[in-house]
Write an enzyme that holds these catalytic residues in place. Structure first.
Site, mmCIF file in Angstrom:
data_model
loop_
_atom_site.group_PDB
_atom_site.id
_atom_site.type_symbol
_atom_site.label_atom_id
_atom_site.label_comp_id
_atom_site.label_asym_id
_atom_site.label_seq_id
_atom_site.Cartn_x
_atom_site.Cartn_y
_atom_site.Cartn_z
ATOM 1 N N SER A 240 -28.109 36.122 -25.965
ATOM 2 C CA SER A 240 -28.881 36.017 -27.204
ATOM 3 C C SER A 240 -29.221 37.411 -27.737
ATOM 4 O O SER A 240 -29.626 38.298 -26.974
ATOM 5 C CB SER A 240 -30.179 35.251 -26.935
ATOM 6 O OG SER A 240 -31.034 35.365 -28.050
ATOM 7 N N LYS A 289 -32.931 22.205 -28.841
ATOM 8 C CA LYS A 289 -33.531 22.039 -30.172
ATOM 9 C C LYS A 289 -34.055 20.630 -30.429
ATOM 10 O O LYS A 289 -34.998 20.467 -31.186
ATOM 11 C CB LYS A 289 -32.519 22.422 -31.258
ATOM 12 C CG LYS A 289 -32.330 23.914 -31.389
ATOM 13 C CD LYS A 289 -31.471 24.248 -32.591
ATOM 14 C CE LYS A 289 -31.230 25.744 -32.670
ATOM 15 N NZ LYS A 289 -30.508 26.128 -33.866
ATOM 16 N N ASP A 325 -34.282 27.570 -39.269
ATOM 17 C CA ASP A 325 -32.841 27.414 -39.534
ATOM 18 C C ASP A 325 -32.628 27.074 -41.007
ATOM 19 O O ASP A 325 -31.633 27.483 -41.606
ATOM 20 C CB ASP A 325 -32.254 26.288 -38.671
ATOM 21 C CG ASP A 325 -31.930 26.770 -37.262
ATOM 22 O OD1 ASP A 325 -31.789 27.992 -37.069
ATOM 23 O OD2 ASP A 325 -31.834 25.925 -36.359
ATOM 24 N N ALA A 352 -20.713 17.499 -38.401
ATOM 25 C CA ALA A 352 -21.836 16.567 -38.554
ATOM 26 C C ALA A 352 -22.737 16.602 -37.322
ATOM 27 O O ALA A 352 -23.366 15.622 -36.962
ATOM 28 C CB ALA A 352 -21.299 15.156 -38.790
ATOM 29 N N GLY A 354 -25.694 18.980 -34.850
ATOM 30 C CA GLY A 354 -27.071 19.434 -35.047
ATOM 31 C C GLY A 354 -27.184 20.485 -36.148
ATOM 32 O O GLY A 354 -28.071 20.418 -37.007
ATOM 33 N N ALA A 355 -26.275 21.462 -36.131
ATOM 34 C CA ALA A 355 -26.341 22.534 -37.124
ATOM 35 C C ALA A 355 -26.104 21.961 -38.522
ATOM 36 O O ALA A 355 -26.781 22.338 -39.490
ATOM 37 C CB ALA A 355 -25.310 23.608 -36.799
ATOM 38 N N TYR A 442 -20.780 33.220 -35.733
ATOM 39 C CA TYR A 442 -20.969 34.667 -35.917
ATOM 40 C C TYR A 442 -20.224 35.505 -34.880
ATOM 41 O O TYR A 442 -20.285 36.732 -34.899
ATOM 42 C CB TYR A 442 -22.450 35.038 -35.962
ATOM 43 C CG TYR A 442 -23.229 34.648 -34.740
ATOM 44 C CD1 TYR A 442 -23.893 33.432 -34.690
ATOM 45 C CD2 TYR A 442 -23.314 35.494 -33.641
ATOM 46 C CE1 TYR A 442 -24.615 33.056 -33.577
ATOM 47 C CE2 TYR A 442 -24.038 35.129 -32.524
ATOM 48 C CZ TYR A 442 -24.675 33.900 -32.492
ATOM 49 O OH TYR A 442 -25.387 33.539 -31.374
ATOM 50 N N GLY A 463 -21.936 34.237 -40.622
ATOM 51 C CA GLY A 463 -22.893 33.575 -39.738
ATOM 52 C C GLY A 463 -24.022 34.496 -39.302
ATOM 53 O O GLY A 463 -25.169 34.077 -39.143
HETATM 54 P P1 ATR Z 1 -24.202 21.965 -33.103
HETATM 55 O O1 ATR Z 1 -25.656 21.766 -32.807
HETATM 56 O O2 ATR Z 1 -23.724 23.374 -32.861
HETATM 57 O O3 ATR Z 1 -23.815 21.484 -34.462
HETATM 58 P P2 ATR Z 1 -23.073 19.581 -31.951
HETATM 59 O O4 ATR Z 1 -24.237 18.768 -32.386
HETATM 60 O O5 ATR Z 1 -22.495 19.344 -30.594
HETATM 61 O O6 ATR Z 1 -23.383 21.128 -32.004
HETATM 62 O O7 ATR Z 1 -21.909 19.390 -33.059
HETATM 63 C C1 ATR Z 1 -20.668 19.992 -32.934
HETATM 64 C C2 ATR Z 1 -19.887 19.816 -34.235
HETATM 65 O O8 ATR Z 1 -18.660 20.538 -34.096
HETATM 66 C C3 ATR Z 1 -19.499 18.378 -34.509
HETATM 67 O O9 ATR Z 1 -19.361 18.202 -35.889
HETATM 68 C C4 ATR Z 1 -18.144 18.299 -33.800
HETATM 69 O O10 ATR Z 1 -17.315 17.267 -34.270
HETATM 70 P P3 ATR Z 1 -17.408 15.802 -33.597
HETATM 71 O O11 ATR Z 1 -18.665 15.182 -34.130
HETATM 72 O O12 ATR Z 1 -16.185 15.104 -34.055
HETATM 73 O O13 ATR Z 1 -17.456 16.033 -32.121
HETATM 74 C C5 ATR Z 1 -17.569 19.633 -34.187
HETATM 75 N N1 ATR Z 1 -16.502 20.066 -33.291
HETATM 76 C C6 ATR Z 1 -16.626 20.672 -32.095
HETATM 77 N N2 ATR Z 1 -15.418 20.954 -31.581
HETATM 78 C C7 ATR Z 1 -14.501 20.522 -32.481
HETATM 79 C C8 ATR Z 1 -13.078 20.537 -32.533
HETATM 80 N N3 ATR Z 1 -12.365 21.071 -31.560
HETATM 81 N N4 ATR Z 1 -12.484 20.010 -33.618
HETATM 82 C C9 ATR Z 1 -13.198 19.484 -34.628
HETATM 83 N N5 ATR Z 1 -14.541 19.440 -34.633
HETATM 84 C C10 ATR Z 1 -15.185 19.949 -33.577
#
Ligand code: ATR
Length: 494
Positions: A240, A289, A325, A352, A354-355, A442, A463
């Protein structure tokens, strides 16, 4: 809370090299520990010269193999080495639990040196830690030392509770490893007589930090009873950059505060720890979070709507959750629009998770018309339902509908992040150059996706911009002070 000293442990093969290390870090330290068991045997005769040459209060430690050290000789030889060094000006001699010898111990005391009576647990933290420390003491003048290996946040809590129970007992109490880092950073708060540090690359115990970092970034030697403690919690947390951002701000404004990273695997244990340390607040990162919501007594609207929280602040009767955020995401966008963001713009959010949830919340609040695309379409649909948006997948149809929602495109997934820097989720989408493209990843500073957008002539947002902005807003919430302009300018340049 007592004061604490920064003690550099040197463990070179020769006294000359040890002295050089001390000289190199002299401005950052208060004491020195000579790990004589690392010396070549031909150097043993020079051990007595050490304290006078380095001119720091010095600890002589000649650790045997049986106690985790490197000295290969017999116990009698070890005692002979120690006797040879008596009268040379060592302030302390480290003697392990179980090696008591009334004659030698008396000789040490008569020479004017103090005995550090030490025990090490490389496996964990004993449940009866406080009792073990008190049991170490064989003579009134001795300084007990316990170095233990916390394996989780619960173990770290045990150390903090022990420190609290033994508040009036002078002692050295430290945790090794990643979960023990806090005890080393906040030794004055844990009432430890000293904290050990090592030259970079020469760590003699897991988790030793380098003296310069402790002294200049964490301002170890300025921590006192009034220092307000802030933290960032996550798992992992080592990389971090938040401690860099916040601590530099405190130093610049002359605030008596420190910001420390804490590896957390149990929020319940961490919240107890935060109470014991009277933390003023903390930043929350992956994967906590959502989990912190269970521990909040107050929360703002964004926390409720997003279901996640990145900022927790101490209030009179508990903890309040907030979300920088959202403001951190919006600040770089406002800059692009030179102030107010016009209403009714069309945006696509990629992802879709958390972020994405925080981003969609921020956009809808600012009257964007939003399309959400995600690999798992049900997740996109779910998020779209919560915020009344459109949704789709990375299909031909999804990419086509994106055309009508491309004034702003925000990439919120981890795709493109190190180590998979060649990944680009939207390689089928061709930029016209009119889009504003915002990437949340980032590392690397510019993803393949963002590079492609820049090449097409799009205005891009990195980022790192959001990362800094959310930290500045947290800084304000924690301290009531604006983050210094001069430091902002430096960060922009980095
Ligand atoms: P964060 O809090 O960082 O958003 P998260 O809630 O685990 O983490 O969400 C990860 C996001 O990245 C989701 O939109 C995920 O898509 P899925 O809902 O289909 O899992 C997306 N993601 C992660 N790896 C991916 C990949 N290799 N290809 C496409 N989407 C990916």
């Amino acid at each position: 809370m007592g004061s604490s000293r920064l003690c550099l442990t040197v463990a070179e093969k020769t006294i000359e090299e040890d002295v050089k290390q001390v000289q190199k870090f002299a401005q950052h330290i208060d004491m020195v520990e000579l790990r004589a068991d690392f010396l070549e045997t031909k150097e043993y005769g020079s051990i007595p010269s050490f304290p006078k040459v380095v001119r720091f209060p010095s600890i002589l430690t000649m650790r045997s193999r049986a106690h985790g050290g490197h000295f290969l000789g017999s116990e009698r030889e070890r005692q002979r080495m120690i006797r040879m060094a008596l009268g040379a000006g060592f302030a302390f001699i480290d003697r392990e639990e179980g090696t008591e010898d009334p004659r030698l111990d008396q000789q040490i005391e008569d020479s004017g040196a103090r005995i550090i009576r030490s025990f090490h647990d490389f496996e964990g933290v004993p449940d009866d830690l406080a009792a073990r420390i008190l049991k170490l003491l064989k003579r009134k003048t001795e300084l007990p030392k316990a170095t233990v290996m916390p394996g989780n946040t619960g173990d770290l809590l045990k150390i903090a509770q022990c420190a609290q129970a033994l508040r009036n007992q002078q002692k050295i109490l430290l945790g090794m490893g990643d979960f023990g880092l806090l005890t080393r950073l906040l030794a004055p708060v844990f009432d430890s007589y000293l904290s050990y540090c090592s030259p970079p690359g020469m760590e003699t115990a897991p988790g030793h930090l380098d003296p310069e970092l402790l002294d200049t970034l964490f301002r170890f030697r300025e921590i006192d009873a009034r220092t307000e403690i802030f933290a960032v919690i996550g798992n992992p947390i080592k990389h971090s950059i938040s401690p860099q951002i916040h601590n530099k701000g405190y130093a610049d404004l002359g605030l008596n505060a420190v910001y420390v990273p804490v590896l957390v695997d149990s929020l319940r244990d961490f919240f107890q720890l935060a109470e014991i340390l009277r933390m003023g607040g903390f930043s929350v990162t992956i994967p906590h979070k959502q989990g912190v919501l269970d521990f909040l007594t107050e929360r703002d609207e964004s926390v409720t709507q997003i279901g996640a929280c990145n900022t927790v602040i101490r209030r009179q009767n508990g903890w309040e959750g907030k979300n920088t955020d959202v403001s951190g995401f919006l600040a770089p966008l406002r800059k692009v629009f030179a102030g107010e963001i016009p209403a009714g713009l069309k945006a696509t959010v990629i992802g879709a998770g958390g972020a994405a949830r925080a981003v969609v919340y921020a956009l809808v609040k600012n009257r964007f018309d939003v399309l959400i695309l995600n690999r798992t379409e049900e997740r996109a649909q779910h998020l779209a339902r919560d915020f009344r948006c459109r949704w789709g997948g990375y299909t031909a149809e999804g990419i086509t509908s994106m055309r009508g929602f491309s004034e702003l495109i925000v990439q919120t997934t981890s795709v493109g992040m190190v180590p998979n820097t060649q990944a680009d989720l939207l390689s089928d989408f061709v930029f016209t150059g009119d889009e504003i493209v915002y990437e949340l990843v980032y590392k690397p500073h510019e993803t393949k996706f963002l590079k492609r957008a820049a090449k097409a002539g799009c205005r891009i947002i990195h980022g790192l911009d959001m990362l800094y902005e959310q930290a500045y807003d947290q800084f304000f919430l924690f301290t009531g002070r604006e983050y210094p302009q001069a430091l902002r300018a430096k960060n922009n340049g980095s």
